[in-house]
Design an enzyme around this catalytic site. Sequence first.
Site, mmCIF file in Angstrom:
data_model
loop_
_atom_site.group_PDB
_atom_site.id
_atom_site.type_symbol
_atom_site.label_atom_id
_atom_site.label_comp_id
_atom_site.label_asym_id
_atom_site.label_seq_id
_atom_site.Cartn_x
_atom_site.Cartn_y
_atom_site.Cartn_z
ATOM 1 N N SER A 1 3.352 -2.480 0.846
ATOM 2 C CA SER A 1 3.294 -1.546 -0.280
ATOM 3 C C SER A 1 2.943 -2.330 -1.535
ATOM 4 O O SER A 1 3.097 -3.556 -1.573
ATOM 5 C CB SER A 1 4.667 -0.875 -0.459
ATOM 6 O OG SER A 1 4.754 -0.180 -1.682
ATOM 7 N N TYR B 1 13.979 -0.178 -1.502
ATOM 8 C CA TYR B 1 12.627 -0.039 -0.954
ATOM 9 C C TYR B 1 11.792 -1.264 -1.305
ATOM 10 O O TYR B 1 11.097 -1.834 -0.458
ATOM 11 C CB TYR B 1 11.972 1.226 -1.509
ATOM 12 C CG TYR B 1 10.586 1.489 -0.971
ATOM 13 C CD1 TYR B 1 10.415 2.148 0.245
ATOM 14 C CD2 TYR B 1 9.450 1.085 -1.672
ATOM 15 C CE1 TYR B 1 9.141 2.399 0.744
ATOM 16 C CE2 TYR B 1 8.182 1.322 -1.178
ATOM 17 C CZ TYR B 1 8.035 1.985 0.025
ATOM 18 O OH TYR B 1 6.771 2.220 0.528
#
Length: 253
Positions: free
Chosen positions: A146, A159
Amino acid sequence: MSLARFKLDGRTALVTGSSAGIGQAILRGLAEAGATAIVNGRDKDKVAKAAADLRVAGLKAHEAVFDVTDAAATRTAVERIEREVGPIDILVNNAGIQRRTPLEDFPEETWREVIATNLDSVFYVSKAVARHMITRKRGAIINICSVMSELARPTVVPYTASKGGVKMLTKGMAIDWGRHGIRVNGIGPGYFKTELNAALVADAKFSGWIEGRTPLGRWGNLDELVGAAVFLASDAASFVTGHILYVDGGMTS
């Protein structure tokens, strides 16, 4: 270079969390490039529908319902795929979740849920699949990282930690398994229009921030991730390993 090097005919691709969203788009792209698709998820009905949709499109698809956070269930599922479908040539570790809470209030059990789904599962599935790839001396593993593997935003610290871990796990896998002919790379998506992001896309303030922060000035569309996945899975990337390819409209720049 011949474009035939991008073809995936005769190969089998397992993409975790591929009954919807990014995983579904990537698996469809790999199937369109010639691979036999294995749809994974925990919801039997969603997996069945996703596989059926691929078959309706004339693509080869199988179903593999298992929880990637369960190491034992993962090993059993991989053994069944290898036995009943064939060798897993391509693995894409895509399964992931997001939880938003200020860090000081983040529940410990939710931290563990995020880390288990986003990071532990990459270790479990890769280990189970790599044992077979090692004996065959070939294979391609792609981990979905990501922009949060490089950047951070408020309320999503677990996250960010998990995706930073996936980035370094990718590099470590590439180092350990390169001698066995296994290539391990990552794709770092930016902000894409998905079902899970629908509320954020509709939020004018947030969308304005995304468009202003991204050099290309917009959200990404799911089909824009497919080329990166096909490239990294194919012989066109035969000398590429340990690399994170950011598909983010320039955000990390």
